[in-house]
Scaffold this motif. Sequence first.
Motif, PDB file in Angstrom:
ATOM      1  N   THR A 169       0.806  -1.225   0.000  1.00 33.72           N
ATOM      2  CA  THR A 169       0.000   0.000   0.000  1.00 33.72           C
ATOM      3  C   THR A 169       0.839   1.275   0.000  1.00 33.72           C
ATOM      4  O   THR A 169       0.395   2.307  -0.526  1.00 33.72           O
ATOM      5  CB  THR A 169      -0.913   0.021   1.229  1.00 33.72           C
ATOM      6  OG1 THR A 169      -0.128  -0.258   2.407  1.00 33.72           O
ATOM      7  CG2 THR A 169      -2.005  -1.029   1.109  1.00 33.72           C
ATOM      8  N   GLU A 170       2.039   1.229   0.593  1.00 36.11           N
ATOM      9  CA  GLU A 170       2.791   2.469   0.781  1.00 36.11           C
ATOM     10  C   GLU A 170       3.315   3.062  -0.524  1.00 36.11           C
ATOM     11  O   GLU A 170       3.730   4.225  -0.555  1.00 36.11           O
ATOM     12  CB  GLU A 170       3.945   2.232   1.756  1.00 36.11           C
ATOM     13  CG  GLU A 170       3.488   1.791   3.141  1.00 36.11           C
ATOM     14  CD  GLU A 170       2.415   2.700   3.720  1.00 36.11           C
ATOM     15  OE1 GLU A 170       2.645   3.919   3.816  1.00 36.11           O
ATOM     16  OE2 GLU A 170       1.325   2.190   4.064  1.00 36.11           O
ATOM     17  N   ARG A 171       3.284   2.300  -1.587  1.00 35.88           N
ATOM     18  CA  ARG A 171       3.665   2.868  -2.889  1.00 35.88           C
ATOM     19  C   ARG A 171       2.670   3.935  -3.345  1.00 35.88           C
ATOM     20  O   ARG A 171       2.957   4.689  -4.287  1.00 35.88           O
ATOM     21  CB  ARG A 171       3.720   1.783  -3.957  1.00 35.88           C
ATOM     22  CG  ARG A 171       4.801   0.738  -3.773  1.00 35.88           C
ATOM     23  CD  ARG A 171       4.781  -0.214  -4.958  1.00 35.88           C
ATOM     24  NE  ARG A 171       5.653  -1.373  -4.792  1.00 35.88           N
ATOM     25  CZ  ARG A 171       5.786  -2.346  -5.684  1.00 35.88           C
ATOM     26  NH1 ARG A 171       5.092  -2.282  -6.829  1.00 35.88           N
ATOM     27  NH2 ARG A 171       6.603  -3.372  -5.460  1.00 35.88           N
ATOM     28  N   TYR A 172       1.496   3.992  -2.703  1.00 31.88           N
ATOM     29  CA  TYR A 172       0.428   4.884  -3.140  1.00 31.88           C
ATOM     30  C   TYR A 172       0.266   6.094  -2.225  1.00 31.88           C
ATOM     31  O   TYR A 172      -0.669   6.877  -2.399  1.00 31.88           O
ATOM     32  CB  TYR A 172      -0.880   4.090  -3.252  1.00 31.88           C
ATOM     33  CG  TYR A 172      -0.750   2.984  -4.265  1.00 31.88           C
ATOM     34  CD1 TYR A 172      -1.075   3.193  -5.598  1.00 31.88           C
ATOM     35  CD2 TYR A 172      -0.230   1.739  -3.901  1.00 31.88           C
ATOM     36  CE1 TYR A 172      -0.903   2.196  -6.542  1.00 31.88           C
ATOM     37  CE2 TYR A 172      -0.060   0.730  -4.840  1.00 31.88           C
ATOM     38  CZ  TYR A 172      -0.400   0.960  -6.150  1.00 31.88           C
ATOM     39  OH  TYR A 172      -0.227  -0.029  -7.096  1.00 31.88           O
ATOM     40  N   GLU A 249      11.918   3.012  -4.913  1.00 31.83           N
ATOM     41  CA  GLU A 249      12.325   4.397  -5.106  1.00 31.83           C
ATOM     42  C   GLU A 249      13.753   4.524  -5.636  1.00 31.83           C
ATOM     43  O   GLU A 249      14.037   5.367  -6.477  1.00 31.83           O
ATOM     44  CB  GLU A 249      12.217   5.170  -3.788  1.00 31.83           C
ATOM     45  CG  GLU A 249      10.797   5.381  -3.303  1.00 31.83           C
ATOM     46  CD  GLU A 249      10.737   6.304  -2.100  1.00 31.83           C
ATOM     47  OE1 GLU A 249      11.066   7.496  -2.260  1.00 31.83           O
ATOM     48  OE2 GLU A 249      10.385   5.842  -1.002  1.00 31.83           O
ATOM     49  N   SER A 250      14.650   3.690  -5.110  1.00 28.27           N
ATOM     50  CA  SER A 250      16.066   3.837  -5.465  1.00 28.27           C
ATOM     51  C   SER A 250      16.384   3.292  -6.850  1.00 28.27           C
ATOM     52  O   SER A 250      17.222   3.856  -7.575  1.00 28.27           O
ATOM     53  CB  SER A 250      16.941   3.123  -4.435  1.00 28.27           C
ATOM     54  OG  SER A 250      16.706   3.625  -3.138  1.00 28.27           O
ATOM     55  N   PHE A 251      15.729   2.199  -7.202  1.00 26.95           N
ATOM     56  CA  PHE A 251      15.997   1.550  -8.494  1.00 26.95           C
ATOM     57  C   PHE A 251      14.666   1.193  -9.166  1.00 26.95           C
ATOM     58  O   PHE A 251      14.323   0.024  -9.334  1.00 26.95           O
ATOM     59  CB  PHE A 251      16.860   0.301  -8.290  1.00 26.95           C
ATOM     60  CG  PHE A 251      18.185   0.597  -7.641  1.00 26.95           C
ATOM     61  CD1 PHE A 251      19.245   1.086  -8.383  1.00 26.95           C
ATOM     62  CD2 PHE A 251      18.350   0.416  -6.276  1.00 26.95           C
ATOM     63  CE1 PHE A 251      20.459   1.385  -7.784  1.00 26.95           C
ATOM     64  CE2 PHE A 251      19.563   0.712  -5.662  1.00 26.95           C
ATOM     65  CZ  PHE A 251      20.623   1.200  -6.422  1.00 26.95           C
ATOM     66  N   PRO A 252      13.883   2.217  -9.537  1.00 26.11           N
ATOM     67  CA  PRO A 252      12.545   1.969 -10.077  1.00 26.11           C
ATOM     68  C   PRO A 252      12.560   1.104 -11.326  1.00 26.11           C
ATOM     69  O   PRO A 252      13.340   1.341 -12.247  1.00 26.11           O
ATOM     70  CB  PRO A 252      12.006   3.375 -10.365  1.00 26.11           C
ATOM     71  CG  PRO A 252      13.213   4.255 -10.403  1.00 26.11           C
ATOM     72  CD  PRO A 252      14.201   3.642  -9.494  1.00 26.11           C
ATOM     73  N   GLU A 253      11.732   0.071 -11.288  1.00 28.95           N
ATOM     74  CA  GLU A 253      11.520  -0.838 -12.412  1.00 28.95           C
ATOM     75  C   GLU A 253      12.790  -1.574 -12.816  1.00 28.95           C
ATOM     76  O   GLU A 253      12.899  -2.065 -13.932  1.00 28.95           O
ATOM     77  CB  GLU A 253      10.904  -0.088 -13.606  1.00 28.95           C
ATOM     78  CG  GLU A 253       9.560   0.541 -13.259  1.00 28.95           C
ATOM     79  CD  GLU A 253       8.888   1.207 -14.440  1.00 28.95           C
ATOM     80  OE1 GLU A 253       9.358   1.013 -15.572  1.00 28.95           O
ATOM     81  OE2 GLU A 253       7.883   1.900 -14.225  1.00 28.95           O
ATOM     82  N   GLU A 421      -6.350   0.935  -4.351  1.00 27.56           N
ATOM     83  CA  GLU A 421      -5.390   1.250  -5.407  1.00 27.56           C
ATOM     84  C   GLU A 421      -4.485   0.055  -5.709  1.00 27.56           C
ATOM     85  O   GLU A 421      -4.192  -0.232  -6.876  1.00 27.56           O
ATOM     86  CB  GLU A 421      -4.565   2.467  -4.985  1.00 27.56           C
ATOM     87  CG  GLU A 421      -5.402   3.742  -4.874  1.00 27.56           C
ATOM     88  CD  GLU A 421      -4.595   4.940  -4.397  1.00 27.56           C
ATOM     89  OE1 GLU A 421      -4.195   5.753  -5.259  1.00 27.56           O
ATOM     90  OE2 GLU A 421      -4.371   5.065  -3.187  1.00 27.56           O
ATOM     91  N   VAL A 422      -4.039  -0.643  -4.653  1.00 27.26           N
ATOM     92  CA  VAL A 422      -3.245  -1.854  -4.881  1.00 27.26           C
ATOM     93  C   VAL A 422      -4.077  -2.904  -5.604  1.00 27.26           C
ATOM     94  O   VAL A 422      -3.610  -3.548  -6.549  1.00 27.26           O
ATOM     95  CB  VAL A 422      -2.721  -2.432  -3.553  1.00 27.26           C
ATOM     96  CG1 VAL A 422      -1.986  -3.746  -3.806  1.00 27.26           C
ATOM     97  CG2 VAL A 422      -1.792  -1.453  -2.864  1.00 27.26           C
ATOM     98  N   THR A 423      -5.313  -3.085  -5.143  1.00 29.24           N
ATOM     99  CA  THR A 423      -6.180  -4.099  -5.744  1.00 29.24           C
ATOM    100  C   THR A 423      -6.439  -3.793  -7.209  1.00 29.24           C
ATOM    101  O   THR A 423      -6.407  -4.689  -8.064  1.00 29.24           O
ATOM    102  CB  THR A 423      -7.507  -4.202  -4.977  1.00 29.24           C
ATOM    103  OG1 THR A 423      -7.237  -4.486  -3.592  1.00 29.24           O
ATOM    104  CG2 THR A 423      -8.385  -5.301  -5.541  1.00 29.24           C
ATOM    105  N   GLU A 424      -6.677  -2.534  -7.529  1.00 24.08           N
ATOM    106  CA  GLU A 424      -6.898  -2.159  -8.927  1.00 24.08           C
ATOM    107  C   GLU A 424      -5.665  -2.435  -9.781  1.00 24.08           C
ATOM    108  O   GLU A 424      -5.782  -2.878 -10.930  1.00 24.08           O
ATOM    109  CB  GLU A 424      -7.293  -0.677  -9.001  1.00 24.08           C
ATOM    110  CG  GLU A 424      -8.717  -0.414  -8.502  1.00 24.08           C
ATOM    111  CD  GLU A 424      -9.006   1.060  -8.304  1.00 24.08           C
ATOM    112  OE1 GLU A 424      -8.052   1.875  -8.427  1.00 24.08           O
ATOM    113  OE2 GLU A 424     -10.162   1.405  -8.018  1.00 24.08           O
ATOM    114  N   LYS A 425      -4.490  -2.179  -9.218  1.00 25.17           N
ATOM    115  CA  LYS A 425      -3.251  -2.485  -9.944  1.00 25.17           C
ATOM    116  C   LYS A 425      -3.154  -3.982 -10.227  1.00 25.17           C
ATOM    117  O   LYS A 425      -2.838  -4.407 -11.339  1.00 25.17           O
ATOM    118  CB  LYS A 425      -2.044  -2.022  -9.133  1.00 25.17           C
ATOM    119  CG  LYS A 425      -0.687  -2.402  -9.703  1.00 25.17           C
ATOM    120  CD  LYS A 425      -0.373  -1.664 -10.991  1.00 25.17           C
ATOM    121  CE  LYS A 425      -0.034  -0.220 -10.719  1.00 25.17           C
ATOM    122  NZ  LYS A 425       0.432   0.481 -11.959  1.00 25.17           N
TER     123      LYS A 425
END
Length: 463
Positions: A169-172, A249-253, A421-425
Amino acid sequence: MDRQQKLITLLAFACLGACQGGADNMQQKDIRLITVAPGHFHAALVQKSMYPEVDSVVHVYAPEGPELKAHLALIDQYNTRADNPTRWNEVVYQGEDYLEKMLEERKGNVVVLAGNNQRKIDYISRSVDAGLNVLADKPMAINKEGFSKLQQAFATAKEKDVLLYDIMTERYEINTMLQRSLSQVPEFFGGLVEGSPDQPAITKESVHHFFKEVSGKPLVRPAWFYDTKQQGEGLVDVTTHLIDLVQWESFPEEIIDYKQDIELLSARRWSTSLTPAQFERSTGQAEFPSFLSSSLGDDGNLAVYANGEINYRLKGIHAKVSVIWNFEAPQGTGDTHYSIMRGKYANLIIRQGAEEQYKPRLYVESTGERDDDAFENALKKAVDQLDGTYKGLAYEKVDDGRYLINIDPSLVTTHEEHFAEVTEKYLGFLQSGTMPEWEVPNMIAKYYLTTKALEEAETVSAP
């Protein structure tokens, strides 16, 4: 028959009516949820919203008891609220053979898990083995043995062509999202510094509380929540979120290979003491159950190893995460978060203390590599660049070389809203049939670090 038993019966009959009269609608809903042993309120928060692609009938399999009642009460609260009520129909099976019954009946294709963490990895493995998708609350593994099972579960999920995902969840949280986005503007941030153990390049710290309110009501926790063999220690629980954010955050994707990219430097753990009165207030139980006897001190209080700190290197960058659990937050406060990302030109800092009225706020501070005018000019360009994604973004100077990022209220969502938001993702992943290639290896890396840190901390003395 008490009110909750009546609710179970009414929901079952409501489902029968819906199923008999709505076959066409059922065919239009490709995603059908199954909730297994919902021992944590996060299971209900997944259903605080409705989703167009998800069938309204949810099959619940659980042992009889207060945890099931509490889960259904929350769903009932969402279904009967005045503002935008949900329309979930819970079809409930109660019995000690709940897992076997779920696997036998296969009434859905997505298993939602949030509860006893000792059992969770087995629920995950059995569900994936049966060809079911799994959306699981953190943590998915709480020890070295669980990590091995999780690795196998991900391998099986790939073979079975199903998706296993944890609820991050904290990504949102908008301040975290902006911290990440600003760090990705090289002309402003200058890239992460390497840092050191004493001054890591990225630090994440959080303070949580055993007694709190959820959806406006006091949270009653099950007694097993205080048994770290069942809930997991702090090092393997909340730190899951923090480590996820460090990677994200440090190494996105970018793919994290835990065998090559992670070096554990140190880990430590310590306990929070709960009095019998606090335990009763939190759980409703007047006495400590026998399975907690080994955690009772000479003073009669319960020692819960809910706190921990991990220092490590990630792709050569020094990082630190730590978590602290207190019993209850002072009046007017709540859970708090502190985070800093250190760049060549700027430090990006999230604070949530008294100055911020215990609401997370993002600050930008100059490292002194540029003069004040050049730094503010770079900040203005970065904010203007992000305005296309985050409407209404602004900044204000609070001191020399220090600025507060002002966020439009429309961009702010609550912790409970983050579950939707997580669930929708995740639903988007299910509809496309795949997840980004970095998600699975990075989940594996995350749980490798938490379980390895616990193993390390158990060999050293706590302060």
